[in-house]
Design a protein around this motif. Structure first.
Motif, PDB file in Angstrom:
ATOM      1  N   ASP A 183      11.568  45.074 -33.437  1.00  0.00           N
ATOM      2  CA  ASP A 183      12.921  44.796 -33.937  1.00  0.00           C
ATOM      3  C   ASP A 183      13.225  43.306 -33.883  1.00  0.00           C
ATOM      4  N   LEU A 184      12.651  42.611 -32.917  1.00  0.00           N
ATOM      5  CA  LEU A 184      12.809  41.154 -32.862  1.00  0.00           C
ATOM      6  C   LEU A 184      12.135  40.509 -34.063  1.00  0.00           C
ATOM      7  N   THR A 185      10.957  40.991 -34.406  1.00  0.00           N
ATOM      8  CA  THR A 185      10.215  40.449 -35.549  1.00  0.00           C
ATOM      9  C   THR A 185      10.959  40.656 -36.863  1.00  0.00           C
ATOM     10  N   THR A 186      11.627  41.793 -36.993  1.00  0.00           N
ATOM     11  CA  THR A 186      12.327  42.094 -38.250  1.00  0.00           C
ATOM     12  C   THR A 186      13.741  41.527 -38.279  1.00  0.00           C
ATOM     13  N   GLY A 187      14.166  40.897 -37.195  1.00  0.00           N
ATOM     14  CA  GLY A 187      15.479  40.265 -37.180  1.00  0.00           C
ATOM     15  C   GLY A 187      16.622  41.148 -36.725  1.00  0.00           C
ATOM     16  N   ARG A 188      16.319  42.371 -36.279  1.00  0.00           N
ATOM     17  CA  ARG A 188      17.390  43.246 -35.812  1.00  0.00           C
ATOM     18  C   ARG A 188      17.828  42.910 -34.383  1.00  0.00           C
ATOM     19  N   LEU A 189      17.026  42.091 -33.716  1.00  0.00           N
ATOM     20  CA  LEU A 189      17.367  41.585 -32.393  1.00  0.00           C
ATOM     21  C   LEU A 189      17.296  40.068 -32.403  1.00  0.00           C
ATOM     22  N   ASP A 190      18.050  39.456 -31.487  1.00  0.00           N
ATOM     23  CA  ASP A 190      17.988  37.998 -31.336  1.00  0.00           C
ATOM     24  C   ASP A 190      17.063  37.587 -30.190  1.00  0.00           C
ATOM     25  N   ALA A 191      16.825  38.506 -29.263  1.00  0.00           N
ATOM     26  CA  ALA A 191      15.957  38.203 -28.125  1.00  0.00           C
ATOM     27  C   ALA A 191      15.547  39.501 -27.444  1.00  0.00           C
ATOM     28  N   VAL A 192      14.458  39.429 -26.707  1.00  0.00           N
ATOM     29  CA  VAL A 192      14.005  40.553 -25.882  1.00  0.00           C
ATOM     30  C   VAL A 192      13.751  40.032 -24.474  1.00  0.00           C
ATOM     31  N   VAL A 193      14.246  40.754 -23.479  1.00  0.00           N
ATOM     32  CA  VAL A 193      13.987  40.412 -22.081  1.00  0.00           C
ATOM     33  C   VAL A 193      12.977  41.424 -21.538  1.00  0.00           C
ATOM     34  N   LEU A 194      11.886  40.920 -20.980  1.00  0.00           N
ATOM     35  CA  LEU A 194      10.826  41.815 -20.501  1.00  0.00           C
ATOM     36  C   LEU A 194       9.980  41.130 -19.433  1.00  0.00           C
ATOM     37  N   ASP A 195       9.095  41.896 -18.828  1.00  0.00           N
ATOM     38  CA  ASP A 195       8.211  41.356 -17.799  1.00  0.00           C
ATOM     39  C   ASP A 195       7.358  40.223 -18.365  1.00  0.00           C
ATOM     40  N   GLU A 196       7.220  39.161 -17.589  1.00  0.00           N
ATOM     41  CA  GLU A 196       6.460  37.997 -18.047  1.00  0.00           C
ATOM     42  C   GLU A 196       5.019  38.357 -18.380  1.00  0.00           C
ATOM     43  N   ILE A 197       4.385  39.161 -17.531  1.00  0.00           N
ATOM     44  CA  ILE A 197       2.981  39.499 -17.755  1.00  0.00           C
ATOM     45  C   ILE A 197       2.795  40.225 -19.076  1.00  0.00           C
ATOM     46  N   VAL A 198       3.729  41.109 -19.392  1.00  0.00           N
ATOM     47  CA  VAL A 198       3.666  41.834 -20.659  1.00  0.00           C
ATOM     48  C   VAL A 198       4.027  40.912 -21.819  1.00  0.00           C
ATOM     49  N   GLY A 199       5.096  40.145 -21.648  1.00  0.00           N
ATOM     50  CA  GLY A 199       5.550  39.250 -22.711  1.00  0.00           C
ATOM     51  C   GLY A 199       4.511  38.226 -23.113  1.00  0.00           C
ATOM     52  N   ARG A 200       3.891  37.615 -22.133  1.00  0.00           N
ATOM     53  CA  ARG A 200       2.873  36.593 -22.439  1.00  0.00           C
ATOM     54  C   ARG A 200       1.648  37.208 -23.109  1.00  0.00           C
ATOM     55  N   TYR A 201       1.359  38.441 -22.791  1.00  0.00           N
ATOM     56  CA  TYR A 201       0.252  39.147 -23.450  1.00  0.00           C
ATOM     57  C   TYR A 201       0.524  39.253 -24.955  1.00  0.00           C
ATOM     58  N   TYR A 202       1.750  39.651 -25.323  1.00  0.00           N
ATOM     59  CA  TYR A 202       2.093  39.788 -26.735  1.00  0.00           C
ATOM     60  C   TYR A 202       2.207  38.438 -27.438  1.00  0.00           C
ATOM     61  N   VAL A 203       2.812  37.476 -26.769  1.00  0.00           N
ATOM     62  CA  VAL A 203       2.965  36.150 -27.378  1.00  0.00           C
ATOM     63  C   VAL A 203       1.603  35.520 -27.650  1.00  0.00           C
ATOM     64  N   ALA A 204       0.662  35.729 -26.734  1.00  0.00           N
ATOM     65  CA  ALA A 204      -0.689  35.184 -26.919  1.00  0.00           C
ATOM     66  C   ALA A 204      -1.376  35.812 -28.131  1.00  0.00           C
ATOM     67  N   LYS A 205      -1.051  37.074 -28.424  1.00  0.00           N
ATOM     68  CA  LYS A 205      -1.648  37.743 -29.577  1.00  0.00           C
ATOM     69  C   LYS A 205      -1.053  37.256 -30.894  1.00  0.00           C
ATOM     70  N   LYS A 206       0.234  36.831 -30.856  1.00  0.00           N
ATOM     71  CA  LYS A 206       0.916  36.349 -32.065  1.00  0.00           C
ATOM     72  C   LYS A 206       1.680  35.064 -31.736  1.00  0.00           C
ATOM     73  N   PRO A 207       0.970  33.994 -31.438  1.00  0.00           N
ATOM     74  CA  PRO A 207       1.621  32.754 -31.001  1.00  0.00           C
ATOM     75  C   PRO A 207       2.546  32.141 -32.033  1.00  0.00           C
ATOM     76  N   GLY A 208       2.334  32.433 -33.299  1.00  0.00           N
ATOM     77  CA  GLY A 208       3.184  31.867 -34.339  1.00  0.00           C
ATOM     78  C   GLY A 208       4.476  32.627 -34.557  1.00  0.00           C
ATOM     79  N   ASP A 209       4.597  33.798 -33.943  1.00  0.00           N
ATOM     80  CA  ASP A 209       5.764  34.651 -34.176  1.00  0.00           C
ATOM     81  C   ASP A 209       6.836  34.508 -33.105  1.00  0.00           C
ATOM     82  N   TYR A 210       6.420  34.218 -31.872  1.00  0.00           N
ATOM     83  CA  TYR A 210       7.363  34.246 -30.756  1.00  0.00           C
ATOM     84  C   TYR A 210       7.360  32.961 -29.951  1.00  0.00           C
ATOM     85  N   LEU A 211       8.471  32.765 -29.220  1.00  0.00           N
ATOM     86  CA  LEU A 211       8.586  31.692 -28.240  1.00  0.00           C
ATOM     87  C   LEU A 211       9.163  32.271 -26.944  1.00  0.00           C
ATOM     88  N   ILE A 212       8.771  31.688 -25.830  1.00  0.00           N
ATOM     89  CA  ILE A 212       9.304  32.088 -24.524  1.00  0.00           C
ATOM     90  C   ILE A 212      10.215  30.981 -24.012  1.00  0.00           C
TER      91      ILE A 212
END
Length: 264
Positions: A183-212
């Motif tokens: 939902d963050l990717t499609t613009g239905r959310l402005d931000a997601v709060v989640l565990d750092e270990i999980v979040g960094r795993y996803y951001v590393a997979k799509k570095p161009g899509d997300y920022l921490i």
């Protein structure tokens, strides 16, 4: 005299038959089915990478999966992984449908009321992930925004403790972090709060899509949870984890998943 001899012979024959029967029973005992092996059932959210999730073959894998398997091997028991509704994890544990909660389980004072924890084995933060082009640069910028979070996660508690939460337009809860990030990717959310270990795993997979963001919603620790009346299992798990840290097994598993040893 003949009658006495016959009576004696009959008694001896009966004794012989009893001995013979006794000898025949022994092989039956030896061939009896062995007692079933001891087993622990681990409850988890099977969509929580890299701690526990399903790979392309639909097999359960992850950092916590490997830790649990190693601990079970040291305890000499079988381990069964049971996906559960993470929002109902306390009920699953208390109802004895699972024996252990081991899947990025944050230690909180509220959870301690129902769950007994091992010593912490990982440190974690509740981070804020936004889209790469987002105008949100700090927690204060979340005022008037729609923020996503996994229902039943410690992120909910962390957010509710922060004064900035009152300024959100909406705190939207999801079944898992994957759905929230979509939902963050499609613009239905402005931000997601989640565990750092999980979040960094996803951001590393799509570095161009997300920022921490540099801001976060606090520091937490992961532990393994058991029923409060199951002190024996808790002690055995703690001993196995201590041994794994001491002999390097935990560091090896951590390096496989994170590229370095992050175990406490």
């Amino acid at each position: 005299m003949q009658k006495r001899i016959s009576t004696l012979a009959a008694a001896l024959l009966a004794s012989a038959l009893l001995v013979a029967c006794g000898k025949q029973e022994a092989p039956q005992a030896q061939n009896a089915a062995p007692a079933p092996a001891a087993r622990i059932v681990v409850g988890l959210d099977d969509n929580f990478p890299p701690m526990g999730f399903r790979d392309e073959k639909n097999e359960l894998v992850g950092f916590d999966i490997d830790l649990a398997r190693e601990a079970a091997k040291r305890l000499g028991v079988e381990v069964e992984f049971k996906p559960i509704d993470w929002n109902a994890k306390e009920a699953e544990l208390g109802g004895k449908r699972v024996d252990v909660l081991w899947n990025g389980l944050t230690i909180t004072e509220k959870r301690k009321e129902q769950i007994a924890f091992t010593a912490p084995y990982l440190e974690n933060h509740q981070i804020v992930v936004v889209a790469a082009n987002s105008p949100v640069k700090a927690k204060a910028d979340l005022a008037g925004k729609v923020v996503g979070v996994q229902e039943g996660s410690s992120a909910v508690e962390a957010i509710e403790k922060d004064a900035v939460a009152k300024s959100f337009k909406e705190l939207k809860k999801f079944g898992d972090n994957v759905a929230a990030l979509m939902d963050l990717t499609t613009g239905r959310l402005d931000a997601v709060v989640l565990d750092e270990i999980v979040g960094r795993y996803y951001v590393a997979k799509k570095p161009g899509d997300y920022l921490i963001l540099d801001d976060n919603f606090g520091t937490e620790e992961y532990g393994v949870g058991v029923r409060k009346d199951d002190a024996e299992l808790l002690a055995k798990l703690q001993q196995a984890m201590d041994e794994m840290k001491k002999d390097g097994a935990a560091a090896r598993i951590s390096t496989q998943w994170f590229g370095k040893d992050i175990v406490k």
